[in-house]
Design a protein around this motif. Structure first.
Motif, PDB file in Angstrom:
ATOM      1  N   LEU A  76      54.284  34.038  44.738  1.00 44.40           N
ATOM      2  CA  LEU A  76      53.506  35.013  43.977  1.00 44.40           C
ATOM      3  C   LEU A  76      52.410  34.305  43.178  1.00 44.40           C
ATOM      4  CD1 LEU A  76      53.254  37.989  43.349  1.00 44.40           C
ATOM      5  CD2 LEU A  76      54.850  37.675  41.455  1.00 44.40           C
ATOM      6  N   SER A  77      52.768  33.162  42.595  1.00 45.67           N
ATOM      7  CA  SER A  77      51.791  32.379  41.846  1.00 45.67           C
ATOM      8  C   SER A  77      50.673  31.903  42.773  1.00 45.67           C
ATOM      9  CB  SER A  77      52.495  31.194  41.188  1.00 45.67           C
ATOM     10  OG  SER A  77      51.549  30.368  40.562  1.00 45.67           O
ATOM     11  N   ASN A  78      51.035  31.414  43.971  1.00 47.38           N
ATOM     12  CA  ASN A  78      50.028  30.992  44.958  1.00 47.38           C
ATOM     13  C   ASN A  78      49.161  32.169  45.378  1.00 47.38           C
ATOM     14  OD1 ASN A  78      50.769  28.327  44.984  1.00 47.38           O
ATOM     15  ND2 ASN A  78      52.177  28.535  46.719  1.00 47.38           N
ATOM     16  N   LEU A  79      49.806  33.326  45.579  1.00 50.59           N
ATOM     17  CA  LEU A  79      49.063  34.522  45.976  1.00 50.59           C
ATOM     18  C   LEU A  79      48.082  34.935  44.888  1.00 50.59           C
ATOM     19  CD1 LEU A  79      48.736  36.629  48.189  1.00 50.59           C
ATOM     20  CD2 LEU A  79      50.546  37.951  47.089  1.00 50.59           C
ATOM     21  N   ILE A  80      48.524  34.886  43.629  1.00 52.94           N
ATOM     22  CA  ILE A  80      47.641  35.242  42.509  1.00 52.94           C
ATOM     23  C   ILE A  80      46.487  34.246  42.435  1.00 52.94           C
ATOM     24  CG2 ILE A  80      47.504  35.333  39.988  1.00 52.94           C
ATOM     25  CD1 ILE A  80      50.359  36.505  40.030  1.00 52.94           C
ATOM     26  N   THR A  81      46.785  32.958  42.642  1.00 52.30           N
ATOM     27  CA  THR A  81      45.738  31.936  42.624  1.00 52.30           C
ATOM     28  C   THR A  81      44.740  32.168  43.752  1.00 52.30           C
ATOM     29  OG1 THR A  81      47.297  30.337  41.701  1.00 52.30           O
ATOM     30  CG2 THR A  81      45.298  29.454  42.680  1.00 52.30           C
ATOM     31  N   MET A  82      45.262  32.489  44.948  1.00 59.73           N
ATOM     32  CA  MET A  82      44.383  32.738  46.094  1.00 59.73           C
ATOM     33  C   MET A  82      43.511  33.967  45.847  1.00 59.73           C
ATOM     34  SD  MET A  82      47.043  31.890  49.200  1.00 59.73           S
ATOM     35  CE  MET A  82      46.025  32.587  50.467  1.00 59.73           C
ATOM     36  N   VAL A  83      44.112  35.027  45.297  1.00 59.79           N
ATOM     37  CA  VAL A  83      43.339  36.241  45.003  1.00 59.79           C
ATOM     38  C   VAL A  83      42.285  35.929  43.947  1.00 59.79           C
ATOM     39  CG1 VAL A  83      43.463  38.546  44.001  1.00 59.79           C
ATOM     40  CG2 VAL A  83      45.118  37.851  45.733  1.00 59.79           C
ATOM     41  N   GLY A  84      42.661  35.145  42.932  1.00 58.29           N
ATOM     42  CA  GLY A  84      41.695  34.753  41.905  1.00 58.29           C
ATOM     43  C   GLY A  84      40.551  33.957  42.502  1.00 58.29           C
ATOM     44  N   ASN A  85      40.869  33.018  43.407  1.00 63.39           N
ATOM     45  CA  ASN A  85      39.820  32.229  44.073  1.00 63.39           C
ATOM     46  C   ASN A  85      38.914  33.135  44.915  1.00 63.39           C
ATOM     47  OD1 ASN A  85      40.703  29.836  42.965  1.00 63.39           O
ATOM     48  ND2 ASN A  85      41.958  29.263  44.729  1.00 63.39           N
ATOM     49  N   LEU A  86      39.550  34.065  45.629  1.00 72.02           N
ATOM     50  CA  LEU A  86      38.755  35.002  46.439  1.00 72.02           C
ATOM     51  C   LEU A  86      37.853  35.856  45.557  1.00 72.02           C
ATOM     52  CD1 LEU A  86      41.280  36.194  49.169  1.00 72.02           C
ATOM     53  CD2 LEU A  86      39.243  34.787  49.496  1.00 72.02           C
ATOM     54  N   ASN A  87      38.392  36.314  44.435  1.00 69.21           N
ATOM     55  CA  ASN A  87      37.574  37.110  43.510  1.00 69.21           C
ATOM     56  C   ASN A  87      36.396  36.289  42.988  1.00 69.21           C
ATOM     57  OD1 ASN A  87      38.978  39.497  43.697  1.00 69.21           O
ATOM     58  ND2 ASN A  87      40.316  39.058  41.943  1.00 69.21           N
ATOM     59  N   GLN A  88      36.664  35.012  42.671  1.00 66.04           N
ATOM     60  CA  GLN A  88      35.589  34.134  42.201  1.00 66.04           C
ATOM     61  C   GLN A  88      34.536  33.952  43.280  1.00 66.04           C
ATOM     62  OE1 GLN A  88      35.175  33.005  39.081  1.00 66.04           O
ATOM     63  NE2 GLN A  88      33.212  32.185  39.755  1.00 66.04           N
ATOM     64  N   LYS A  89      34.985  33.738  44.528  1.00 63.94           N
ATOM     65  CA  LYS A  89      34.041  33.580  45.637  1.00 63.94           C
ATOM     66  C   LYS A  89      33.225  34.853  45.846  1.00 63.94           C
ATOM     67  CE  LYS A  89      36.575  30.028  48.166  1.00 63.94           C
ATOM     68  NZ  LYS A  89      37.318  29.679  49.370  1.00 63.94           N
ATOM     69  N   VAL A  90      33.883  36.009  45.761  1.00 61.69           N
ATOM     70  CA  VAL A  90      33.169  37.278  45.908  1.00 61.69           C
ATOM     71  C   VAL A  90      32.139  37.429  44.802  1.00 61.69           C
ATOM     72  CG1 VAL A  90      33.450  39.790  45.742  1.00 61.69           C
ATOM     73  CG2 VAL A  90      34.992  38.465  47.187  1.00 61.69           C
ATOM     74  N   GLN A  91      32.518  37.069  43.574  1.00 55.29           N
ATOM     75  CA  GLN A  91      31.578  37.159  42.453  1.00 55.29           C
ATOM     76  C   GLN A  91      30.399  36.216  42.675  1.00 55.29           C
ATOM     77  OE1 GLN A  91      33.378  36.454  38.643  1.00 55.29           O
ATOM     78  NE2 GLN A  91      31.487  36.820  37.516  1.00 55.29           N
ATOM     79  N   ASN A  92      30.683  34.986  43.162  1.00 51.12           N
ATOM     80  CA  ASN A  92      29.599  34.042  43.450  1.00 51.12           C
ATOM     81  C   ASN A  92      28.667  34.594  44.522  1.00 51.12           C
ATOM     82  OD1 ASN A  92      30.585  32.208  41.602  1.00 51.12           O
ATOM     83  ND2 ASN A  92      31.653  30.949  43.122  1.00 51.12           N
ATOM     84  N   ILE A  93      29.251  35.187  45.554  1.00 56.41           N
ATOM     85  CA  ILE A  93      28.434  35.772  46.629  1.00 56.41           C
ATOM     86  C   ILE A  93      27.589  36.915  46.083  1.00 56.41           C
ATOM     87  CG2 ILE A  93      28.552  37.119  48.763  1.00 56.41           C
ATOM     88  CD1 ILE A  93      30.937  35.347  49.574  1.00 56.41           C
ATOM     89  N   GLN A  94      28.169  37.733  45.213  1.00 57.31           N
ATOM     90  CA  GLN A  94      27.404  38.832  44.619  1.00 57.31           C
ATOM     91  C   GLN A  94      26.252  38.305  43.774  1.00 57.31           C
ATOM     92  OE1 GLN A  94      30.541  40.974  42.608  1.00 57.31           O
ATOM     93  NE2 GLN A  94      30.808  42.415  44.313  1.00 57.31           N
ATOM     94  N   GLU A  95      26.496  37.229  43.035  1.00 54.43           N
ATOM     95  CA  GLU A  95      25.431  36.629  42.230  1.00 54.43           C
ATOM     96  C   GLU A  95      24.332  36.065  43.127  1.00 54.43           C
ATOM     97  OE1 GLU A  95      27.380  33.764  39.753  1.00 54.43           O
ATOM     98  OE2 GLU A  95      28.283  35.295  38.457  1.00 54.43           O
ATOM     99  N   GLU A  96      24.739  35.401  44.206  1.00 53.85           N
ATOM    100  CA  GLU A  96      23.761  34.872  45.154  1.00 53.85           C
ATOM    101  C   GLU A  96      22.962  36.009  45.784  1.00 53.85           C
ATOM    102  OE1 GLU A  96      25.719  32.396  48.024  1.00 53.85           O
ATOM    103  OE2 GLU A  96      26.360  30.944  46.509  1.00 53.85           O
ATOM    104  N   ASN A  97      23.644  37.109  46.121  1.00 54.08           N
ATOM    105  CA  ASN A  97      22.942  38.271  46.686  1.00 54.08           C
ATOM    106  C   ASN A  97      21.943  38.844  45.695  1.00 54.08           C
ATOM    107  OD1 ASN A  97      24.065  38.267  49.218  1.00 54.08           O
ATOM    108  ND2 ASN A  97      25.646  39.780  48.750  1.00 54.08           N
ATOM    109  N   ALA A  98      22.340  38.882  44.420  1.00 53.09           N
ATOM    110  CA  ALA A  98      21.420  39.391  43.395  1.00 53.09           C
ATOM    111  C   ALA A  98      20.202  38.478  43.290  1.00 53.09           C
ATOM    112  CB  ALA A  98      22.138  39.499  42.052  1.00 53.09           C
ATOM    113  N   THR A  99      20.438  37.159  43.340  1.00 58.94           N
ATOM    114  CA  THR A  99      19.337  36.201  43.279  1.00 58.94           C
ATOM    115  C   THR A  99      18.424  36.366  44.489  1.00 58.94           C
ATOM    116  OG1 THR A  99      20.739  34.626  42.098  1.00 58.94           O
ATOM    117  CG2 THR A  99      18.763  33.754  43.143  1.00 58.94           C
TER     118      THR A  99
END
Length: 110
Positions: free
Chosen positions: A13-36
């Motif tokens: 569960l901890s690994n899953l939460i970490t993976m989801v957090g990493n995915l969320n961070q990557k999605v946020q980075n992609i959204q920021e790049e898209n905005a740029t």
């Protein structure tokens, strides 16, 4: 359930939460790049609009200059046509005067 299973489930569960957090961070980075990228595209579109306006203005200026040149060419052509008519008239008068002088010379020699 025994502790090992619970610990493993907690780790998973901890690994899953970490993976989801990493995915969320990557999605946020992609959204920021898209905005740029979107902002850069807007800037490029604005620059394109400015260049299109400048090109249209230059095209209009070139057409105006071309029209002016054609008018000047027509004016020069008219002036040269008038000069040619004047020259022909002067040559005719000169030839007539030369004939008359030749006649006078002939009459005076007699």
């Amino acid at each position: 359930m025994d502790n090992k299973k619970l610990d493993r489930m907690e780790d998973m569960l901890s690994n899953l939460i970490t993976m989801v957090g990493n995915l969320n961070q990557k999605v946020q980075n992609i959204q920021e790049e898209n905005a740029t990228i979107h902002e850069k595209l807007n800037v490029i579109e604005q620059e394109q609009t400015v260049m299109k306006y400048e090109n249209e203005k230059q095209f209009t200026d070139i057409n105006k200059q071309f029209t002016d040149i054609n008018k000047q060419f027509a004016d020069i052509k008219n002036i040269l046509t008038d000069m040619q008519a004047d020259q022909e008239h002067i040559w005719e008068k000169a030839a007539r005067n030369e004939r008359e002088l030749a006649k006078f010379k002939k009459h005076l020699q007699l």
